[in-house]
Structures are given as structure tokens and as C-alpha cells.
Design a protein around this motif. Structure first.
Motif, PDB file in Angstrom:
ATOM      1  N   VAL A  17       0.824  -1.283   0.111  1.00  0.00           N
ATOM      2  CA  VAL A  17      -0.043   0.189   0.092  1.00  0.00           C
ATOM      3  C   VAL A  17       0.962   1.062  -0.004  1.00  0.00           C
ATOM      4  O   VAL A  17       1.420   1.513   1.021  1.00  0.00           O
ATOM      5  CB  VAL A  17      -0.834  -0.059   1.334  1.00  0.00           C
ATOM      6  CG1 VAL A  17      -1.897   0.941   1.214  1.00  0.00           C
ATOM      7  CG2 VAL A  17      -1.664  -1.446   1.477  1.00  0.00           C
ATOM      8  N   VAL A  18       0.960   1.821  -1.272  1.00  0.00           N
ATOM      9  CA  VAL A  18       2.028   2.857  -1.479  1.00  0.00           C
ATOM     10  C   VAL A  18       1.454   4.309  -0.928  1.00  0.00           C
ATOM     11  O   VAL A  18       0.364   4.587  -1.280  1.00  0.00           O
ATOM     12  CB  VAL A  18       2.476   2.860  -2.729  1.00  0.00           C
ATOM     13  CG1 VAL A  18       3.586   3.868  -3.011  1.00  0.00           C
ATOM     14  CG2 VAL A  18       2.789   1.635  -3.214  1.00  0.00           C
ATOM     15  N   ASN A  20      -6.172  11.232  -0.813  1.00  0.00           N
ATOM     16  CA  ASN A  20      -5.413  12.077  -2.032  1.00  0.00           C
ATOM     17  C   ASN A  20      -4.065  11.625  -2.498  1.00  0.00           C
ATOM     18  O   ASN A  20      -3.731  11.870  -3.508  1.00  0.00           O
ATOM     19  CB  ASN A  20      -5.507  13.494  -1.626  1.00  0.00           C
ATOM     20  CG  ASN A  20      -6.948  14.106  -1.622  1.00  0.00           C
ATOM     21  OD1 ASN A  20      -7.730  13.683  -2.590  1.00  0.00           O
ATOM     22  ND2 ASN A  20      -7.103  15.352  -0.726  1.00  0.00           N
ATOM     23  N   TYR A  21      -3.244  11.440  -1.288  1.00  0.00           N
ATOM     24  CA  TYR A  21      -1.924  11.154  -1.376  1.00  0.00           C
ATOM     25  C   TYR A  21      -1.615   9.648  -1.191  1.00  0.00           C
ATOM     26  O   TYR A  21      -0.390   9.165  -1.188  1.00  0.00           O
ATOM     27  CB  TYR A  21      -1.235  12.063  -0.750  1.00  0.00           C
ATOM     28  CG  TYR A  21      -1.638  13.403  -1.016  1.00  0.00           C
ATOM     29  CD1 TYR A  21      -1.036  14.355  -2.130  1.00  0.00           C
ATOM     30  CD2 TYR A  21      -2.071  14.399   0.103  1.00  0.00           C
ATOM     31  CE1 TYR A  21      -1.430  15.624  -2.376  1.00  0.00           C
ATOM     32  CE2 TYR A  21      -2.638  15.528  -0.115  1.00  0.00           C
ATOM     33  CZ  TYR A  21      -2.236  16.364  -1.344  1.00  0.00           C
ATOM     34  OH  TYR A  21      -2.589  17.640  -1.758  1.00  0.00           O
ATOM     35  N   GLN A  22      -2.334   9.015  -0.663  1.00  0.00           N
ATOM     36  CA  GLN A  22      -1.963   7.627   0.061  1.00  0.00           C
ATOM     37  C   GLN A  22      -2.920   6.325  -0.541  1.00  0.00           C
ATOM     38  O   GLN A  22      -4.067   6.569  -1.129  1.00  0.00           O
ATOM     39  CB  GLN A  22      -2.259   7.406   1.476  1.00  0.00           C
ATOM     40  CG  GLN A  22      -1.942   8.768   2.360  1.00  0.00           C
ATOM     41  CD  GLN A  22      -0.299   9.041   2.386  1.00  0.00           C
ATOM     42  OE1 GLN A  22       0.298   8.076   1.873  1.00  0.00           O
ATOM     43  NE2 GLN A  22      -0.035  10.188   2.595  1.00  0.00           N
ATOM     44  N   GLY A  23      -2.299   5.204  -0.969  1.00  0.00           N
ATOM     45  CA  GLY A  23      -3.159   3.967  -1.086  1.00  0.00           C
ATOM     46  C   GLY A  23      -3.885   3.730   0.015  1.00  0.00           C
ATOM     47  O   GLY A  23      -3.662   3.899   1.137  1.00  0.00           O
ATOM     48  N   TRP A  24      -4.702   2.736  -0.104  1.00  0.00           N
ATOM     49  CA  TRP A  24      -5.746   2.261   0.708  1.00  0.00           C
ATOM     50  C   TRP A  24      -6.293   0.931   0.638  1.00  0.00           C
ATOM     51  O   TRP A  24      -6.605   0.634  -0.531  1.00  0.00           O
ATOM     52  CB  TRP A  24      -6.902   3.395   0.557  1.00  0.00           C
ATOM     53  CG  TRP A  24      -8.246   3.097   1.558  1.00  0.00           C
ATOM     54  CD1 TRP A  24      -8.139   2.506   2.697  1.00  0.00           C
ATOM     55  CD2 TRP A  24      -9.576   3.571   1.333  1.00  0.00           C
ATOM     56  NE1 TRP A  24      -9.194   2.646   3.525  1.00  0.00           N
ATOM     57  CE2 TRP A  24     -10.052   3.156   2.636  1.00  0.00           C
ATOM     58  CE3 TRP A  24     -10.235   4.374   0.586  1.00  0.00           C
ATOM     59  CZ2 TRP A  24     -11.621   3.568   2.802  1.00  0.00           C
ATOM     60  CZ3 TRP A  24     -11.312   4.705   0.577  1.00  0.00           C
ATOM     61  CH2 TRP A  24     -12.156   4.295   1.960  1.00  0.00           C
ATOM     62  N   LEU A  25      -6.002   0.191   1.536  1.00  0.00           N
ATOM     63  CA  LEU A  25      -6.431  -1.349   1.630  1.00  0.00           C
ATOM     64  C   LEU A  25      -7.232  -1.290   2.799  1.00  0.00           C
ATOM     65  O   LEU A  25      -7.131  -0.923   3.901  1.00  0.00           O
ATOM     66  CB  LEU A  25      -5.315  -2.204   1.883  1.00  0.00           C
ATOM     67  CG  LEU A  25      -5.515  -3.619   2.263  1.00  0.00           C
ATOM     68  CD1 LEU A  25      -6.349  -4.466   1.149  1.00  0.00           C
ATOM     69  CD2 LEU A  25      -4.430  -4.535   2.849  1.00  0.00           C
ATOM     70  N   GLN A  26      -8.610  -1.991   2.362  1.00  0.00           N
ATOM     71  CA  GLN A  26      -9.587  -2.228   3.264  1.00  0.00           C
ATOM     72  C   GLN A  26      -9.728  -3.706   3.063  1.00  0.00           C
ATOM     73  O   GLN A  26     -10.385  -4.215   2.057  1.00  0.00           O
ATOM     74  CB  GLN A  26     -10.679  -1.324   3.037  1.00  0.00           C
ATOM     75  CG  GLN A  26     -11.788  -1.333   4.274  1.00  0.00           C
ATOM     76  CD  GLN A  26     -12.750  -0.163   3.839  1.00  0.00           C
ATOM     77  OE1 GLN A  26     -13.725  -0.238   3.112  1.00  0.00           O
ATOM     78  NE2 GLN A  26     -12.893   0.912   4.837  1.00  0.00           N
ATOM     79  N   GLY A  44       6.016   5.491   2.788  1.00  0.00           N
ATOM     80  CA  GLY A  44       5.127   4.927   4.019  1.00  0.00           C
ATOM     81  C   GLY A  44       3.886   5.876   4.040  1.00  0.00           C
ATOM     82  O   GLY A  44       4.029   6.959   3.094  1.00  0.00           O
ATOM     83  N   GLY A  45       2.869   5.882   4.731  1.00  0.00           N
ATOM     84  CA  GLY A  45       1.719   6.488   4.617  1.00  0.00           C
ATOM     85  C   GLY A  45       0.396   6.052   4.240  1.00  0.00           C
ATOM     86  O   GLY A  45      -0.581   6.439   4.324  1.00  0.00           O
ATOM     87  N   GLY A  46       0.469   4.667   3.396  1.00  0.00           N
ATOM     88  CA  GLY A  46      -0.521   4.139   3.063  1.00  0.00           C
ATOM     89  C   GLY A  46      -1.534   3.723   4.018  1.00  0.00           C
ATOM     90  O   GLY A  46      -1.129   3.405   5.368  1.00  0.00           O
ATOM     91  N   VAL A  47      -2.821   3.632   3.993  1.00  0.00           N
ATOM     92  CA  VAL A  47      -3.850   3.345   4.710  1.00  0.00           C
ATOM     93  C   VAL A  47      -4.129   1.906   4.782  1.00  0.00           C
ATOM     94  O   VAL A  47      -4.723   1.540   3.788  1.00  0.00           O
ATOM     95  CB  VAL A  47      -4.909   4.077   4.607  1.00  0.00           C
ATOM     96  CG1 VAL A  47      -6.185   3.991   5.852  1.00  0.00           C
ATOM     97  CG2 VAL A  47      -4.578   5.716   4.824  1.00  0.00           C
TER      98      VAL A  47
END
Length: 465
Positions: free
Chosen positions: A137-138, A155-161, A197-200
Motif C-alpha cells: 500500500v504505497v 488524496n496522497y495515499q494508497g488504501w487497503l480495506q 510510508g503513509g498508506g492506509v
């Protein structure tokens, strides 16, 4: 791959011409080729020299070889994926309906900044007895985790749910908030560890649905530095709730004689919530190889129950292992409250914190004749709350309730804990009093109102056990 009268040649989407692929293959006529992406193997039938088999070349050195998902793509049936998968910015990939997605050996799924991967009641695995790399998650550690309600993305982060029984298994790292891929026996970070880092990452279960599962992975869910040094951001939007982490025995090759290393790992991240999860170590493994529930360096976070359901750590070597090497990086609270530790050799280790809180936990220590077991080891930490924990041992020689090491000249208190069937109840090690340090006057460490039952030494001043 192509077989010719004089060997095998290969080419991928990034290459302008064919290249010789020998890998110790004799210079011989190739009569037939077979590719098994799931196992990562290339098999060649030769004229007069028998069968020959080798590993496929890495296929993820460039995203030009990856499958790029489209807008609103949904995978709702079982399928095999032979290449890496990239979810581009502005796109969502949904995997649902109980689908089982079998990823080829060593491949990954990468979620780019401004993209989303939703796994809803589906499984992502390698089903051929090997390992796949996992989900990346980039993010951008210099930018906020700001959610755009208009686009439905960060806006700036990838997101895995992950939700409602979602499962990731047989991966090197199930999910990582960074960019990396597995190569040989380690990980390669194209831009350096923590630079993406910073991906959610969010895992949870809605009412009436099963927990998510991380199963038989070398490492579970990992978070690397966010925000970048010099930046200040609100608490991380990631959380891990209602997820079961399990290692039941040996992992798939190349870890065929090893076990899960750590279920959740955090490095220099802040405010992540860890609620109502279950961590199951491999009871078939030696105690010291049963892995870590949560392993953190320079991170602050909360390990708490939700809806009356605690985090439960079963048969892991260490439940929570938290170290601070740079106190200036800690911006929030470290709280371990109302959790259950069953059969753990070392439930909680805390080092270098100010104001850590370990309260109202229940621990049943593992029985070991060779390894030191304890509920809480506090090293070089102060202003803490270590209160109202209930600890039960099995009366072995090397069992400890609470160990305090080098808390300095400050007035610290270990209060109202219940300690049963232990060799040592509360132990003070090294320098824990103000007068010894010849600094400002103070009482130093105190053990007060603790209850000891069948404890050989209720309180002790001791050297390193």
C-alpha cells in the motif's frame, strides 16, 4: 520464453530483444516448455538430455510486466493471477463474493497513492504450496492522510480495506504500508525503507460477520515511517480490528522450516488502533520461535478492546514488544489495556517510553523449564501506569510478574496488581531511586497494594534475570 534448437531465450515487456536464458542448461535442442506461474517454475523437455526445471525469472522488476486494473474492476469468482497486479491512481479493485484469488509465486498486489483495494469476504493466497509477496500500500510520507469525499480516495495515499472474513495467506508480508518486493531471501525497497510510508490499512468486521484472517504468512501487517521526519500529521488513519492472526505450523517454501516472525510490525508510526484481535502462535514450535504479536520501534499506539472483546494473544513468544530508540519521535500515547495473554512466554516488553500505560490485563504465563517467563518487563521507562493486572504463572523457577529495570530517579508506582503462582512477584533491577542517582530528591520506584498469592519472593531487588 521460447525453446530453440540451441537453448532457451526469454523476453519481457521492458526488453527490446530476446536474451539467452541458460541457468546451467546444456546447449541442447528444446522440444517442449511448460510454465507453472503458481509455483514459479519453468520446465523444459530436451532432445536426449531428459527433463530440466528451474525457477522463473523475477517478473516484478518493472511495473510494465504487471496487470493494471481498470475503473471499478470487481473479482467475484475464483481465479489465478500469473503476474503482479497494480491498482493505479483513481481506480478501485474489489475482491468479494467468497472468491479465492491464487497469486503466482513471488508476485504482489500494489495499491498506488489515490487508489483503493477492497477485500470483502474473499481470500488472496498462493494455492500451490509456495509464497507470494503480499500487498503493498504505497503512500507519500510527506503528505497528509486526507480523505477526499468527492473522489472516494485518500488524496496522497494508497488504501487497503479488509472486512467481513477477508483473508490473506501464504504471503511474505500480508500487507505493508510501503513499497517493496520479495527477492531471494529478503525484501528489496526500490526507494529505501520508509520512503513510501503513509498508506492506509484498515481491517474490520461489521456486525454479524466473521473476523478477517492473516494466516501462515512470514510477517503479517507492517507499517513503516509516517510521517516523514520533519513533518507533523494527525494520528494515523489505519486500524486493525477484529482480525485473527494465525500460524499453525511450518510455512510454505522458502520458509519450510520456519514460522511466522511477527503478526503486526510498526516502525515510527503514530496513533494506530489495535482492537479486539486474536493472535495465535504455533504451539508445535519451540517457545522462542512462536513469533511476536506486536513488534514496534519508535511507535505509539493503542491495544484495546472494543465492544467488550479484548485483544487475545495465544501461545506467542512475545505478546507486545515495544522499543523506543528516539524519544523525540513519540508524539502520542502507548496504551495496553484490558487484553488477554494466554500461554505467552513474555507478555509485554516496554523500553524507553515516558507515560506508558499497561493496565487491567489478564495473563496466564506459559510453562517453560528453560526460558524466562514474565508478564511485564519495563526498561528505561518512567511516569508509567502499571496497574490492576492479573498475572498467573505455573510456579516454575524462572517466572516473574513485573520487572522494572532502570526507571531512573523518578517517583514511579506499580500498583494494585494481582500476582499468583510465580517465583518472583515484583522485581526492581538496577537504578530505580532518586537518591542513588544523586539528582533531585524523590522516593523513586514503589510497589504498593499488590496482592501476592503463592509467590516465593513477593518483591525483590535483583540483577538481570
Amino acid at each position: 520464453y521460447v525453446g530453440l534448437d540451441y537453448g532457451i531465450y526469454y523476453r519481457d515487456a521492458s526488453m527490446s530483444q530476446w536474451s539467452c536464458f541458460t541457468n546451467e542448461l546444456p546447449n541442447v535442442m528444446i522440444s517442449e516448455l511448460a510454465i507453472n506461474y503458481c509455483e514459479g517454475k519453468l520446465t523444459a523437455g530436451t532432445f536426449g538430455r531428459g527433463m530440466w526445471e528451474t525457477d522463473l525469472l523475477p517478473i516484478h522488476n518493472t511495473t510494465s510486466n504487471a496487470y493494471q486494473t481498470t475503473t471499478g474492476e470487481i473479482w467475484s469468482t475464483n481465479q489465478r493471477r500469473n503476474t503482479d497486479v497494480v491498482v493505479p491512481t483513481g481506480k478501485t479493485l474489489t475482491i468479494n463474493n467468497g472468491a479465492i484469488i491464487s497469486m503466482a509465486r513471488n508476485t504482489f498486489i500494489k495499491v498506488m497513492p489515490g487508489a483503493k483495494l477492497l477485500i470483502d469476504g474473499a481470500t488472496v493466497t498462493n494455492s500451490c504450496g509456495y509464497m507470494w509477496s503480499g500487498i503493498q500500500v504505497v503512500g507519500n510520507p510527506a503528505q497528509p492522510q486526507s480523505f477526499n469525499s468527492g473522489t472516494g480516495y485518500y488524496n496522497y495515499q494508497g488504501w487497503l480495506q479488509m472486512k467481513n472474513g477477508a483473508k490473506i495467506e501464504n504471503a511474505y508480508v500480508a500487507a505493508m504500508a510501503d513499497e517493496a518486493y520479495y527477492s531471494a531471501s529478503d525484501y528489496t525497497y526500490p526507494n529505501g525503507l520508509g520512503t513510501k510510508g503513509g498508506g492506509v490499512i484498515q481491517a474490520f468486521a461489521t456486525s454479524g460477520n466473521p473476523n478477517c484472517t492473516i494466516n501462515q504468512c512470514r510477517n503479517g501487517i507492517g507499517f513503516t515511517r509516517y510521517p516523514a521526519q520533519g513533518y507533523t500529521q494527525p494520528p494515523n488513519k489505519s486500524y486493525i480490528k477484529q482480525t485473527t492472526f494465525t500460524c499453525s505450523g511450518y510455512l510454505n517454501p522458502p520458509y519450510s522450516s520456519q514460522y511466522t516472525n511477527e503478526f503486526i510490525a510498526m516502525w515510527d508510526v503514530h496513533g494506530i488502533a489495535v482492537y479486539a484481535n486474536t493472535f495465535n502462535g504455533a504451539t508445535s514450535a519451540p517457545v522462542t520461535l512462536r513469533g511476536l504479536g506486536i513488534h514496534s520501534i519508535d511507535a505509539d499506539y493503542r491495544v484495546l478492546p472494543t465492544g467488550g472483546i479484548p485483544n487475545t494473544f495465544n501461545d506467542v513468544y512475545r505478546g507486545v514488544y515495544a522499543i523506543v530508540t528516539n524519544p523525540s519521535e513519540i508524539t502520542g500515547s502507548f496504551i495496553v489495556d484490558q487484553n488477554v495473554f494466554n500461554g505467552c512466554s513474555r507478555s509485554v516488553y516496554v523500553s524507553g517510553f515516558e507515560y506508558p500505560s499497561v493496565t487491567r490485563n489478564t495473563a496466564n504465563l506459559t510453562l517453560s523449564t528453560t526460558d524466562t517467563t514474565y508478564f511485564l518487563y519495563s526498561s528505561a521507562s518512567n511516569y508509567y501506569s502499571y496497574e490492576e493486572n492479573a498475572v498467573t504463572g505455573q510456579s516454575q523457577t524462572k517466572s516473574y510478574g513485573i520487572i522494572v529495570n532502570n526507571s531512573g530517579p523518578y517517583d514511579n508506582l506499580v500498583y494494585k496488581n494481582s500476582l499468583t503462582n510465580l517465583r518472583y512477584g515484583c522485581v526492581s533491577m538496577n537504578q530505580n531511586a532518586g537518591s542513588y542517582w544523586n539528582t533531585a530528591p524523590g522516593i523513586g520506584l514503589q510497589f504498593k497494594c499488590n496482592i501476592y498469592t503463592n509467590v516465593f519472593f513477593n518483591e525483590a531487588v535483583y540483577t538481570c534475570p
